[in-house]
Design an enzyme around this catalytic site. Structure first.
Site, PDB file in Angstrom:
ATOM      1  N   HIS A  35       0.806  -1.217   0.000  1.00 42.96           N
ATOM      2  CA  HIS A  35       0.000   0.000   0.000  1.00 42.96           C
ATOM      3  C   HIS A  35       0.841   1.269   0.000  1.00 42.96           C
ATOM      4  CE1 HIS A  35      -3.367  -2.672   0.857  1.00 42.96           C
ATOM      5  NE2 HIS A  35      -4.121  -1.698   0.411  1.00 42.96           N
ATOM      6  N   GLY A  36       2.085   1.175   0.356  1.00 45.71           N
ATOM      7  CA  GLY A  36       2.917   2.365   0.287  1.00 45.71           C
ATOM      8  C   GLY A  36       4.224   2.202   1.022  1.00 45.71           C
TER       9      GLY A  36
END
Lengths: 352, 458
Positions: B312-313
């Site tokens: 997700h990051g």
């Protein structure tokens, strides 16, 4: 049946609007939004990055669709504010919230400093005009504690107040703009006259109207409604008086061509200007008034011209006090700090 | 380019529809590919060639793996894709943490993350692994393979479409009026979820965050963000599925009303399904899944959730977010399971934990995160204040709409009404409502400033 309606409707909307783009000529200016619109030229510079801005600006029925969005927010979602603008009885009110204590202190400090340093030989007063959010209801909206602000100013500013707050109602302001209507100012001028010692005669004006007027708040919260009109009051003294701007030289009091510009309110003394000196060739006295001001004073000042030989307007948002000191002699003059609560709560806008 | 933009809806889409439906079948994939590359170019000028390069390399690797079923080629393929992903997505993060750890001078590499790289990398990986495992035959036509990877509805924000799910459709799909209409309806629903609900919630919570926060407003922000990310992301998936349908594709569902889950385990069976099945099929099961010792089982779950967070990051809050779910899932698996039987308490328990999870998700600065978590437990002067009350009252309708929309009841009721005695009237009314929503979407796009989809940078 259902499939047909959705698909055909979708295709019609898609291709009608796209088709209109091809047929429709570009518009260069939006009176409602008070800004220049992007035209095809921007696509020559950078097609990929400018396409969205261009299409959005030139979108067919753009204004009506933006109004539809306001309708959605206001009536379907029942939201009281849209883009920080409240709608109360069809009047657009810009949010001035929360109370910024630092800003109020800074405002008081700045004015007290000017008073102590430059105005010891002058008659000095202040008057604070409430912005429209003063008329909001605390139970329904976000509203600052205005009374405490006025009290703090009274306690901490080392000059005399000319109280004007009690003179206004919400109807005295433009519905789509932050400012007061000029035709509602005579009662304020009368109050100022009672302290500054002049006998004001409000019946000597001829009224002029301009339509359509879309104020600054309208672009933030457009409604399905007609524009309003703007009124400016003239008489022989106002017509003969000249306003000398530091930036633009000599100009008439009312710059009529500005009525067709993006901000028709700029008809009053030409809009933003750092320093204006107004001379009244018909003056029957030698009195001079200096006003430290914001834009609210632009429409009030013409009504004071008959009472003075010279009025000097200083807008500290555009010029510093050091530059003013080089140009203005304050000795033995009447001085008025005339600001709205918008500036009191955002005093960082004032230069040192 | 985003779907909820004027240039997509009134420039790109009409042009594509005219050209796509004017040309014979044999040109359709080529048209889709060209338009998909234009779509990508509008969002990410500088990396369009990288996308094409990645497609062609994976196409070649697919051919090689198909011919020689050697693990080495698969490893080369996986390495190629992961190196690309790690370089663009994680280099900055690793270097920043390395320099911080050893108190070195900061190094700025300015690597810009290519749009949708996490999505197309995972699609390439799934293809290579499936070809290697003989679950699907390799694609011999480079144009078809590139069309699969670059297909604009799912290119930049998913869902992660598996090659084996669309392989047949790439060769042979039918476009018809019914499918097209169903796609249009789904597209409008997705646009409405994104533009009318998610964006409205976004403006609200950003306004609240600038006000004086009370305990209730912290919880309100957590609720608004949870709803916002759900409507934003599921709206995007709806648009992708709808657009796919308009051009004859059937993509799998990516969401199944996740916010009504009665446990975190159930939530992940309903949220971002294409990602969770990817990790299940390509990480969890190959590691041994649950058919191994308890310790290894826990290790497998840990790896999956560490990777989910990282996917997700490149930021500590995402890692924390993944590990938060790891802990919760372990607790549910080994302790709480017997208590979570779908009752009121189970729903409340799940929903509160989800609110906290999205606070972690939303706050990239760890100090801010701690402040927010403290705010949730009431470490500030007011429990509730004038501003909180105002924002609550002012957003009651949108909160109500958002709350209704997370439940399948609305959809079920509409379906039931359509099957009822006055079905024609209901269907017509439903269609008109959809068209009205579409006009509102256009109005809102024109009125609002650009708000990027949250999942674009993952």
């Amino acid at each position: 049946m259902k499939e047909k309606i959705v698909s055909i409707g979708f295709i019609i909307i898609l291709f009608c609007f796209s088709g209109f783009f091809i047929i429709k000529k570009d518009e260069s200016l939006s009176n409602v939004e008070r800004r220049k619109l992007k035209t095809k030229d921007v696509l020559k510079k950078d097609f990929v990055n400018n396409l969205e801005d261009y299409l959005s600006d030139q979108f067919p029925m753009r204004n009506s669709l933006i109004q539809l969005n306001t309708f959605f927010e206001r009536y379907l979602l029942q939201q009281k504010d849209s883009n920080d603008v409240y709608i109360k009885e069809e009047v657009l009110i810009e949010k001035n919230y929360p109370k910024n204590q630092e800003s109020i202190k800074n405002f008081i400090k700045k004015i007290n400093e000017i008073n102590a340093k430059d105005l010891q030989n002058s008659e000095v007063y202040y008057a604070i005009i409430p912005d429209k959010s003063y008329f909001l209801e605390e139970t329904k909206h976000l509203k600052m504690d205005f009374l405490s602000i006025y009290q703090q100013l009274k306690n901490e500013l080392n000059l005399k107040e000319i109280p004007v707050r009690d003179l206004f109602t919400l109807e005295d302001y433009y519905q789509t703009d932050i400012h007061l209507r000029q035709e509602k100012y005579p009662k304020v001028v009368e109050r100022l006259g009672s302290v500054l010692d002049f006998d004001y005669k409000p019946s000597t004006y001829e009224t002029n109207h301009f339509y359509p007027f879309y104020g600054a708040s309208y672009q933030k919260s457009p409604l399905f409604r007609n524009p309003e009109s703007i009124t400016y009051l003239t008489n022989e003294t106002i017509k003969k008086a000249k306003a000398k701007h530091l930036e633009y030289g000599e100009q008439p009091i009312y710059e009529i061509d500005k009525l067709n510009s993006m901000d028709a309110y700029n008809v009053f003394l030409g809009g933003p200007s750092a320093l204006i000196e107004i001379e009244n060739p018909e003056a029957s006295n030698e009195k001079e008034l200096i006003i430290f001001r914001d834009s609210f004073a632009s429409s009030l000042t013409p009504l004071l011209i008959s009472e003075y030989q010279k009025i000097t307007l200083i807008d500290l948002r555009y010029i510093s006090m050091n530059q003013i000191r080089e140009r203005i002699n304050f000795n033995n003059k009447e001085v008025l700090f005339l600001y709205s609560t918008l500036i009191v709560n955002n005093s960082h806008l004032l230069k040192n | 380019m985003v779907f909820s933009s004027i240039r997509f809806l009134f420039f790109f889409l009409p042009l594509l529809l005219i050209i796509y439906f004017s040309f014979p079948k044999k040109f359709k994939n080529l048209i889709l590919l060209l338009f998909s590359l234009i779509f990508y170019y509008f969002g990410e000028k500088n990396y369009t060639l990288l996308l094409v390069f990645s497609c062609l390399v994976n196409y070649g690797l697919g051919l090689v793996i198909s011919k020689n079923k050697k693990k080495l080629y698969l490893i080369i393929g996986i390495t190629f894709n992961l190196v690309l992903l790690i370089y663009y997505k994680y280099t900055g993060f690793f270097i920043e943490n390395f320099t911080n750890l050893f108190h070195l001078n900061p190094i700025s590499l300015n690597i810009v993350l290519p749009l949708g790289i996490s999505f197309f990398t995972f699609q390439n990986l799934s293809y290579l692994i499936d070809v290697y495992k003989n679950e699907v035959s390799c694609q011999k036509n480079p144009l078809t393979y590139c069309t699969y990877i670059c297909l604009f509805p799912q290119l930049v924000a998913g869902p992660i479409v598996r090659y084996k799910d669309v392989n047949e459709q790439l060769k042979n799909r039918t476009e018809n009026f019914e499918k097209f209409s169903s796609g249009v309806s789904r597209l409008i629903i997705g646009l409405s979820k994104k533009v009318l609900i998610a964006d409205t919630l976004y403006y609200t919570y950003t306004a609240i965050l600038t006000s004086e926060l009370s305990t209730v407003s912290y919880w309100l922000v957590a609720l608004l963000f949870t709803f916002q990310i759900y409507y934003d992301f599921s709206g995007y998936s709806d648009m992708a599925i709808g657009l796919g349908k308009m051009f004859g594709f059937e993509f799998k569902e990516n969401f199944n009303y996740p916010l009504i889950a009665s446990s975190i385990t159930e939530f992940w069976r309903r949220w971002h399904l294409s990602l969770s099945t990817f990790f299940k099929d390509y990480v969890y099961i190959p590691l041994g899944g649950n058919r191994t010792s308890k310790l290894k089982h826990i290790r497998n779950i840990f790896i999956v959730w560490l990777l989910t967070g990282l996917w997700h990051g490149a930021s500590w809050n995402f890692i924390l977010w993944g590990l938060y779910f790891f802990v919760l899932l372990i607790l549910e698996k080994f302790i709480f399971q017997k208590f979570l039987k779908g009752g009121f308490f189970s729903h409340i328990y799940t929903f509160v934990l989800l609110l906290i999870s999205f606070v972690i998700f939303n706050t990239t600065d760890l100090e801010e995160l701690m402040l927010f978590l403290k705010g949730l437990i009431g470490i500030q002067k007011d429990w509730i204040n004038q501003e909180t009350l105002y924002y609550l009252k002012n957003n009651l309708i949108i909160l109500l709409i958002a709350s209704i929309g997370i439940h399948p009841k609305l959809k079920d009721t509409i379906q039931k009404l359509k099957k009822g005695k006055r079905n024609k009237g209901i269907e017509t009314l439903y269609s008109l409502i959809l068209l009205g929503l579409f006009l509102l979407v256009i109005a809102r796009i024109l009125a609002s400033s650009f708000t990027p989809f949250i999942y674009f940078r993952f």
